[in-house]
Design an enzyme around this catalytic site. Structure first.
Site, PDB file in Angstrom:
ATOM      1  N   LYS A 175      40.000  69.480  43.823  1.00 50.32           N
ATOM      2  CA  LYS A 175      39.300  69.150  42.565  1.00 50.32           C
ATOM      3  C   LYS A 175      39.499  70.246  41.527  1.00 50.32           C
ATOM      4  O   LYS A 175      39.827  69.973  40.377  1.00 50.32           O
ATOM      5  CB  LYS A 175      37.797  68.967  42.861  1.00 50.32           C
ATOM      6  CG  LYS A 175      36.932  68.967  41.616  1.00 50.32           C
ATOM      7  CD  LYS A 175      35.455  68.825  41.934  1.00 50.32           C
ATOM      8  CE  LYS A 175      34.731  70.072  42.329  1.00 50.32           C
ATOM      9  NZ  LYS A 175      34.304  70.970  41.245  1.00 50.32           N
ATOM     10  N   ASN A 176      39.284  71.503  41.943  1.00 44.55           N
ATOM     11  CA  ASN A 176      39.283  72.582  40.950  1.00 44.55           C
ATOM     12  C   ASN A 176      40.682  72.971  40.471  1.00 44.55           C
ATOM     13  O   ASN A 176      40.819  73.728  39.513  1.00 44.55           O
ATOM     14  CB  ASN A 176      38.517  73.800  41.482  1.00 44.55           C
ATOM     15  CG  ASN A 176      37.026  73.503  41.559  1.00 44.55           C
ATOM     16  OD1 ASN A 176      36.546  72.515  40.983  1.00 44.55           O
ATOM     17  ND2 ASN A 176      36.283  74.332  42.269  1.00 44.55           N
TER      18      ASN A 176
ATOM     19  N   CYS B 211      27.215  72.669  38.050  1.00 43.45           N
ATOM     20  CA  CYS B 211      26.132  72.909  39.005  1.00 43.45           C
ATOM     21  C   CYS B 211      25.312  74.111  38.564  1.00 43.45           C
ATOM     22  O   CYS B 211      25.858  75.088  38.046  1.00 43.45           O
ATOM     23  CB  CYS B 211      26.722  73.162  40.394  1.00 43.45           C
ATOM     24  SG  CYS B 211      27.402  71.678  41.143  1.00 43.45           S
TER      25      CYS B 211
ATOM     26  N   ARG C  31      25.858  81.057  33.909  1.00 45.20           N
ATOM     27  CA  ARG C  31      27.300  80.768  33.939  1.00 45.20           C
ATOM     28  C   ARG C  31      27.836  80.961  32.524  1.00 45.20           C
ATOM     29  O   ARG C  31      28.005  80.021  31.762  1.00 45.20           O
ATOM     30  CB  ARG C  31      27.568  79.357  34.482  1.00 45.20           C
ATOM     31  CG  ARG C  31      27.104  79.204  35.913  1.00 45.20           C
ATOM     32  CD  ARG C  31      27.507  77.884  36.528  1.00 45.20           C
ATOM     33  NE  ARG C  31      28.908  77.813  36.887  1.00 45.20           N
ATOM     34  CZ  ARG C  31      29.466  76.762  37.480  1.00 45.20           C
ATOM     35  NH1 ARG C  31      28.721  75.723  37.778  1.00 45.20           N
ATOM     36  NH2 ARG C  31      30.744  76.757  37.778  1.00 45.20           N
TER      37      ARG C  31
ATOM     38  N   ASP D 166      32.172  79.025  47.079  1.00 40.35           N
ATOM     39  CA  ASP D 166      31.992  77.580  47.280  1.00 40.35           C
ATOM     40  C   ASP D 166      31.866  77.206  48.757  1.00 40.35           C
ATOM     41  O   ASP D 166      31.625  76.041  49.083  1.00 40.35           O
ATOM     42  CB  ASP D 166      33.151  76.799  46.634  1.00 40.35           C
ATOM     43  CG  ASP D 166      33.065  76.820  45.126  1.00 40.35           C
ATOM     44  OD1 ASP D 166      32.009  77.201  44.595  1.00 40.35           O
ATOM     45  OD2 ASP D 166      34.062  76.463  44.460  1.00 40.35           O
TER      46      ASP D 166
ATOM     47  N   ARG E 274      30.515  64.251  43.203  1.00 40.86           N
ATOM     48  CA  ARG E 274      31.311  64.897  42.155  1.00 40.86           C
ATOM     49  C   ARG E 274      32.580  65.525  42.731  1.00 40.86           C
ATOM     50  O   ARG E 274      33.564  65.675  42.009  1.00 40.86           O
ATOM     51  CB  ARG E 274      30.500  66.015  41.492  1.00 40.86           C
ATOM     52  CG  ARG E 274      29.404  65.521  40.603  1.00 40.86           C
ATOM     53  CD  ARG E 274      28.622  66.663  40.030  1.00 40.86           C
ATOM     54  NE  ARG E 274      29.362  67.281  38.939  1.00 40.86           N
ATOM     55  CZ  ARG E 274      28.798  67.910  37.920  1.00 40.86           C
ATOM     56  NH1 ARG E 274      27.494  68.010  37.863  1.00 40.86           N
ATOM     57  NH2 ARG E 274      29.522  68.440  36.975  1.00 40.86           N
TER      58      ARG E 274
HETATM   59  N1  EPU Z   1      31.480  84.616  34.126  1.00 34.59           N
HETATM   60  C1  EPU Z   1      31.125  85.377  33.032  1.00 34.59           C
HETATM   61  N2  EPU Z   1      31.724  85.079  31.838  1.00 34.59           N
HETATM   62  C2  EPU Z   1      32.645  84.093  31.694  1.00 34.59           C
HETATM   63  C3  EPU Z   1      33.015  83.331  32.825  1.00 34.59           C
HETATM   64  C4  EPU Z   1      32.414  83.615  34.037  1.00 34.59           C
HETATM   65  O1  EPU Z   1      30.302  86.274  33.124  1.00 34.59           O
HETATM   66  O2  EPU Z   1      33.133  83.892  30.585  1.00 34.59           O
HETATM   67  C5  EPU Z   1      30.849  84.889  35.421  1.00 34.59           C
HETATM   68  C6  EPU Z   1      30.019  83.700  35.903  1.00 34.59           C
HETATM   69  O3  EPU Z   1      28.722  83.699  35.348  1.00 34.59           O
HETATM   70  C7  EPU Z   1      30.041  83.886  37.392  1.00 34.59           C
HETATM   71  C8  EPU Z   1      31.400  84.553  37.660  1.00 34.59           C
HETATM   72  O4  EPU Z   1      31.842  85.053  36.399  1.00 34.59           O
HETATM   73  O5  EPU Z   1      29.029  84.777  37.773  1.00 34.59           O
HETATM   74  C9  EPU Z   1      32.475  83.622  38.199  1.00 34.59           C
HETATM   75  O6  EPU Z   1      32.601  82.467  37.372  1.00 34.59           O
HETATM   76  P1  EPU Z   1      33.979  81.684  37.211  1.00 34.59           P
HETATM   77  O7  EPU Z   1      34.300  81.634  35.774  1.00 34.59           O
HETATM   78  O8  EPU Z   1      34.984  82.262  38.159  1.00 34.59           O
HETATM   79  O9  EPU Z   1      33.551  80.261  37.719  1.00 34.59           O
HETATM   80  P2  EPU Z   1      33.788  78.866  37.008  1.00 34.59           P
HETATM   81  O10 EPU Z   1      35.132  78.831  36.408  1.00 34.59           O
HETATM   82  O11 EPU Z   1      32.602  78.543  36.190  1.00 34.59           O
HETATM   83  C10 EPU Z   1      34.900  77.813  39.118  1.00 34.59           C
HETATM   84  C11 EPU Z   1      34.680  76.594  39.948  1.00 34.59           C
HETATM   85  C12 EPU Z   1      33.412  76.779  40.778  1.00 34.59           C
HETATM   86  C13 EPU Z   1      33.548  78.027  41.632  1.00 34.59           C
HETATM   87  C14 EPU Z   1      33.878  79.246  40.767  1.00 34.59           C
HETATM   88  C15 EPU Z   1      34.149  80.510  41.567  1.00 34.59           C
HETATM   89  C16 EPU Z   1      35.618  74.818  38.656  1.00 34.59           C
HETATM   90  C17 EPU Z   1      35.408  73.617  37.824  1.00 34.59           C
HETATM   91  N3  EPU Z   1      34.539  75.444  39.090  1.00 34.59           N
HETATM   92  O12 EPU Z   1      33.765  77.913  38.263  1.00 34.59           O
HETATM   93  O13 EPU Z   1      33.354  75.642  41.614  1.00 34.59           O
HETATM   94  O14 EPU Z   1      32.341  78.272  42.312  1.00 34.59           O
HETATM   95  O15 EPU Z   1      35.043  78.960  39.962  1.00 34.59           O
HETATM   96  O16 EPU Z   1      35.184  80.328  42.460  1.00 34.59           O
HETATM   97  O17 EPU Z   1      36.749  75.184  38.950  1.00 34.59           O
HETATM   98  C18 EPU Z   1      32.358  73.921  42.850  1.00 34.59           C
HETATM   99  O18 EPU Z   1      33.467  73.375  42.939  1.00 34.59           O
HETATM  100  O19 EPU Z   1      31.364  73.549  43.531  1.00 34.59           O
HETATM  101  C19 EPU Z   1      32.172  75.053  41.947  1.00 34.59           C
HETATM  102  C20 EPU Z   1      30.966  75.461  41.541  1.00 34.59           C
END
Ligand code: EPU
Length: 430
Positions: free
Chosen positions: A22-23, A117, A122, A305, A397
């Site tokens: 998915k991701n 989620c 975030r 995850d 999802r």
């Molecule tokens: N963060 C910041 N600033 C930013 C972006 C992120 O401080 O601009 C922080 C976040 O608050 C968090 C950490 O960095 O504490 C990691 O966030 P990241 O950006 O890596 O996560 P994401 O892109 O929001 C994706 C996956 C998540 C997965 C995370 C970590 C997708 C759509 N989502 O989220 O997947 O947990 O990377 O690997 O790709 C899931 O599939 O259940 C899921 C939550």
């Protein structure tokens, strides 16, 4: 309201085929609109988030043809809007990939603030920092992120925090920026590499994805491609934990075992047998498992995850385990639900201390988010009696055919709508 009912206590045995990631598929779909030529994407998981993003892409005006459950043909030539703000897209995290894709191609994008989620704060500051360094003006107005520029120019971006989303988003925009972009302190997850490979197959020039530094030499335009998404590391890990929790024996097929190393290593450490093949992993959950320490980290560390699924596994392992969540600041909310099932877990800030119990007991619980929901289903499968998991829309999802795949492994699980159907299930399976 749909919910799952599970009758637990039976080891899961057999083979399961893992779907596309998915991701990885979400940003790959966004990348597909960055050319006017046709892009065909294969091995898409048939899950809600993917279908919502496909719908959003078609609402931008792109021509989208669904050629079967796991294959889509997209042409960005007909796009007539750079604004994505429908109701469901607001609930999705990955909607922000449309920002990078549209900004790269049209130099303007308007996308609703991302949801996703609820795992704690975030932030999206690193996305904004990256787009700004590429020369875009980024503003938040009425719940929308609006990014625009006359020209995107390559730059040096050092991320303050390792972010999967920000790494991919800036990579998307920079693929069509003028000159060289260097990204440092980047995420190295398998899906980062997959998105880079897909963009390169469209004519982008991206080097170093999967390492600490990504170098992107902007190109004038991208062309069509046919691309197959990698297997889902987290779906695979979830079934590996299902074998451990139910003390079963599952061959998890269509995986890249290298992507699963952190999970395999922990399952081996607590006493499971783990056999690796070219594109499959077998996990045998031995009767006596022992506790361990887990700390979630960016790849190649233990994935956040998989944290809830592993905590459920440790809930019936011998001794005391500790689980440290270092990526998100509020990813232990599901522990209250597990406690209803008899788990002994104490949470202090971002640390959970798990005292293994002999067996969990069935209960009525809520899937508070995608991975926590899947973990509660695993808990139900390993528990004594019946477990009802509410709010399964979270699970839908990100997991394709979850109850069907579990049923093929011998699980007793069904989707029910009301109390009458719950009673019928209990009567039939008693
Ligand atoms: N963060 C910041 N600033 C930013 C972006 C992120 O401080 O601009 C922080 C976040 O608050 C968090 C950490 O960095 O504490 C990691 O966030 P990241 O950006 O890596 O996560 P994401 O892109 O929001 C994706 C996956 C998540 C997965 C995370 C970590 C997708 C759509 N989502 O989220 O997947 O947990 O990377 O690997 O790709 C899931 O599939 O259940 C899921 C939550």
């Amino acid at each position: 309201m749909e919910r799952y009912i599970v009758k637990g206590g039976r080891p899961l045995e057999g083979e399961v085929e893992i779907s596309g990631a998915k991701n990885a598929a979400l940003p790959i779909l966004a990348a597909a609109i960055m050319t006017d030529e046709t892009v065909v994407i294969e091995n898409l998981p048939d899950v809600k988030d993917i279908n919502v993003l496909i719908d959003a892409i078609s609402k931008l005006g792109a021509t989208v043809v669904r050629e079967g459950r796991h294959r889509v043909k997209i042409s960005g030539k007909t796009i007539n809007s750079v604004c994505a703000d429908n109701e469901y897209i607001k609930k999705m995290r990955a909607s922000y990939y449309l920002l990078g894709a549209l900004l790269g191609k049209y130099k303007k994008a308007e996308v609703s603030m991302p949801g996703g989620c609820n795992l704690g704060t975030r932030a999206i500051d690193q996305h904004i920092k990256g787009f700004t360094l590429l020369g875009a003006d980024v503003n938040i107005e009425y719940g929308k992120i609006i990014a625009q520029t006359k020209e995107l120019k390559g730059n040096h971006v050092f991320f303050d925090t390792v972010s999967v989303g920000a790494t991919i988003n800036i990579m998307l925009a920079a693929a069509l920026a003028k000159g060289m972009t260097i990204l440092e302190n980047v995420a190295k997850e398998p899906h980062i590499v997959d998105v880079a490979n897909m963009l390169n197959s469209m004519g982008a020039n991206i080097k170093g994805a999967g390492t600490d530094v990504i170098r992107i030499k902007g190109v004038e335009k991208l062309h069509g491609t046919e691309y197959s998404v990698i297997p889902d590391q987290i779906e695979a890990g979830t079934f590996m934990c299902a074998a451990a929790v139910t003390r079963g024996n599952i061959l998890v097929k269509n995986v890249i075992p290298k992507h699963l190393e952190a999970i395999s290593a922990k399952l081996y450490e607590i006493g499971c047998s783990v056999e690796e093949y070219d594109d499959a992993v077998r996990v045998i959950g031995n009767t006596k498992l022992s506790g361990t320490q887990i700390k979630t980290l960016p790849y190649p560390g233990f994935p956040t995850d998989m944290q809830p699924q592993m905590t459920v596994t440790l809930a019936t392992a011998g001794g005391i385990s500790t689980v440290i969540e270092s990526i998100f600041d509020n990813r232990f909310k599901y522990v209250d639900e597990l406690t209803l099932m008899g788990a002994k877990i104490k949470v202090e800030g971002n640390v959970a201390v798990v005292e293994g119990v002999e067996m969990l007991k069935g209960a009525q619980v809520n899937a508070l988010d995608l991975r926590a929901g899947a973990a509660l289903v695993l808990a139900g499968l390993g528990a004594d009696g019946f477990t009802v998991v509410e709010d399964i829309h979270f699970i839908q999802r990100g997991y394709e055919d979850f109850p069907l795949k579990l049923t093929k492994l011998g699980a007793t699980i069904a989707v029910v709508n009301d109390e009458k159907e719950i009673q019928k299930f209990k009567f039939k399976t008693a």
